[in-house]
Design a protein around this motif. Structure first.
Motif, PDB file in Angstrom:
ATOM      1  N   THR A   3      44.825  50.362   6.937  1.00  0.00           N
ATOM      2  CA  THR A   3      46.229  50.651   6.630  1.00  0.00           C
ATOM      3  C   THR A   3      46.237  51.887   5.741  1.00  0.00           C
ATOM      4  OG1 THR A   3      46.813  48.333   6.764  1.00  0.00           O
ATOM      5  CG2 THR A   3      48.345  49.771   5.571  1.00  0.00           C
ATOM      6  N   GLY A   5      48.388  55.155   3.918  1.00  0.00           N
ATOM      7  CA  GLY A   5      49.615  55.820   3.495  1.00  0.00           C
ATOM      8  C   GLY A   5      49.422  57.311   3.678  1.00  0.00           C
ATOM      9  N   ARG A  28      51.525  54.531   7.495  1.00  0.00           N
ATOM     10  CA  ARG A  28      52.877  54.580   6.926  1.00  0.00           C
ATOM     11  C   ARG A  28      53.091  55.984   6.401  1.00  0.00           C
ATOM     12  NH1 ARG A  28      51.873  49.975   2.912  1.00  0.00           N
ATOM     13  NH2 ARG A  28      51.368  48.223   4.245  1.00  0.00           N
ATOM     14  N   GLN A  46      54.647  54.367  11.283  1.00  0.00           N
ATOM     15  CA  GLN A  46      55.630  53.575  10.537  1.00  0.00           C
ATOM     16  C   GLN A  46      56.337  54.489   9.543  1.00  0.00           C
ATOM     17  OE1 GLN A  46      54.114  50.011   8.776  1.00  0.00           O
ATOM     18  NE2 GLN A  46      53.263  49.247  10.705  1.00  0.00           N
ATOM     19  N   ALA A  48      58.033  55.436   6.272  1.00  0.00           N
ATOM     20  CA  ALA A  48      58.121  54.933   4.900  1.00  0.00           C
ATOM     21  C   ALA A  48      59.167  55.767   4.175  1.00  0.00           C
ATOM     22  CB  ALA A  48      56.764  55.044   4.209  1.00  0.00           C
ATOM     23  N   ALA A  54      54.973  54.027   1.204  1.00  0.00           N
ATOM     24  CA  ALA A  54      53.785  54.479   1.953  1.00  0.00           C
ATOM     25  C   ALA A  54      52.496  53.940   1.340  1.00  0.00           C
ATOM     26  CB  ALA A  54      53.752  56.009   1.990  1.00  0.00           C
TER      27      ALA A  54
END
Ligand code: NAD
Length: 295
Positions: A3, A5, A28, A46, A48, A54
């Motif tokens: 995952t 940011g 994100r 995604q 943010a 994020a």
């Protein structure tokens, strides 16, 4: 799959983040320009709303921002990355910034319990789209080992330059050489024109001789010899003259603080300064040939 940011979805960050999405990571993305976030979401990322959205829960944070002031603000400002990310988060700044800021922000990241790398890139927007960038990475070997698989999704060459700040040092030295080299290549082609030597002939000869350079063989500043070079699309960037001026200023500052001499760097900086002041900051940096030709 990680995952991630991703902060800064501009000309470079947008396609880099999209390549991470394509590789199956949860990304994100955020940017102060909402249009960039919308485009990223349309590509499967995604959206943010801000840095907090994020970063929270991300194992890795990547930033691709305009300059050192933005990097400092995004990481160390109120509500910035260091205040929000969990201990152990891997932080990777891919922006081109000054060495001192890179080292200072990395030291603050370390105090916050995070590993941070400076990982500026070469290869331009085409390399960002194609996932063929070169990453020049400064920071601990352990952080480099953690980051390498991710950087290989976005780049073809991933090189560890040494301790914190040395990735930025490599980028600044590289672009100092590039800025000088582009002006030299322009001068060669302009002299050839005055001497009645066809540009294609100069290219055929010099690209196999000792005047050969990346500025000639990949980014030729005259239309024709290299069909993909910006000269064939009215100097639409590519890599803008404003960005080259920024990097030459970084080189001049670095040379001054380190006590190094760079007379041609200083000259290249003043020529790019004139070109940008003439309203051509958003043209490709190879467009300086038009100013040198007096056009
Ligand atoms: P860009 O201006 O297109 O993208 C930067 C993005 O950061 C913008 O979308 C901007 O809105 C966003 N941003 C600024 N402040 C922000 C903040 N506080 N929070 C969130 N987002 C913020 O620039 P670029 O061409 O993508 O370049 C990014 C970096 O990469 C620069 O440091 C540049 O020197 C370097 N670089 C660019 C190229 C190139 O060819 N464009 C090549 C190599 C390196």
């Amino acid at each position: 799959m990680a995952t991630i940011g991703f902060i800064g979805l501009g000309n470079m960050g947008g396609p880099m983040a999209r390549n991470l999405v394509k590789a199956g990571h949860v990304v994100r993305g955020t940017d102060v320009a909402s249009q960039a976030v919308t485009v990223f979401a349309q590509a499967g990322g995604q959206a943010a709303a801000n840095v907090a959205a994020a970063v929270q829960g991300a194992e890795i944070v990547v930033t691709m921002l305009p300059a050192g002031s933005h990097v400092r603000e995004v990481y160390t400002g109120a509500g910035g990355v260091l205040a929000l990310c969990g201990k152990g988060t891997l932080l990777i700044d891919c922006s081109t910034i000054d060495v001192a800021t890179a080292r200072d922000v990395a030291a603050k990241a370390s105090e916050a319990g995070c590993e941070m790398l400076d990982a500026p890139v070469s290869g331009g927007t085409a390399g960002a789209e194609a996932g063929t960038l070169t990453f020049m990475v400064g920071g601990d070997a352990s952080a480099f080992a953690r980051a390498e698989p991710l950087l290989r999704v976005m780049g073809k060459n991933v090189l560890h330059a040494g301790d914190s700040g040395t990735g930025q040092a490599a980028k600044i030295c590289n672009n100092l050489m590039l800025g000088i080299q582009m002006i030299a290549t322009c001068e060669g082609f302009l002299l050839a024109e005055k001497l009645g030597l066809d540009a294609q002939k100069l290219f055929d000869i010099s690209s196999k001789s000792s005047g050969q350079s990346w500025s000639m063989t990949t980014y030729c500043p005259v239309p024709g010899p290299v069909p993909t070079s910006p000269a064939n699309r009215d100097y639409k960037p590519g890599f803008t003259a404003a960005m080259m001026l920024k990097d030459l200023k970084l080189a001049a500052d670095a040379a001054q603080s380190a006590g190094a001499v760079s007379p041609l760097g200083a000259l290249a900086q003043s020529l790019y300064g004139l070109y940008v002041a003439g309203g051509h900051g958003q043209a490709d940096f190879s467009g300086i040939i038009r100013m040198l030709a007096g056009r």
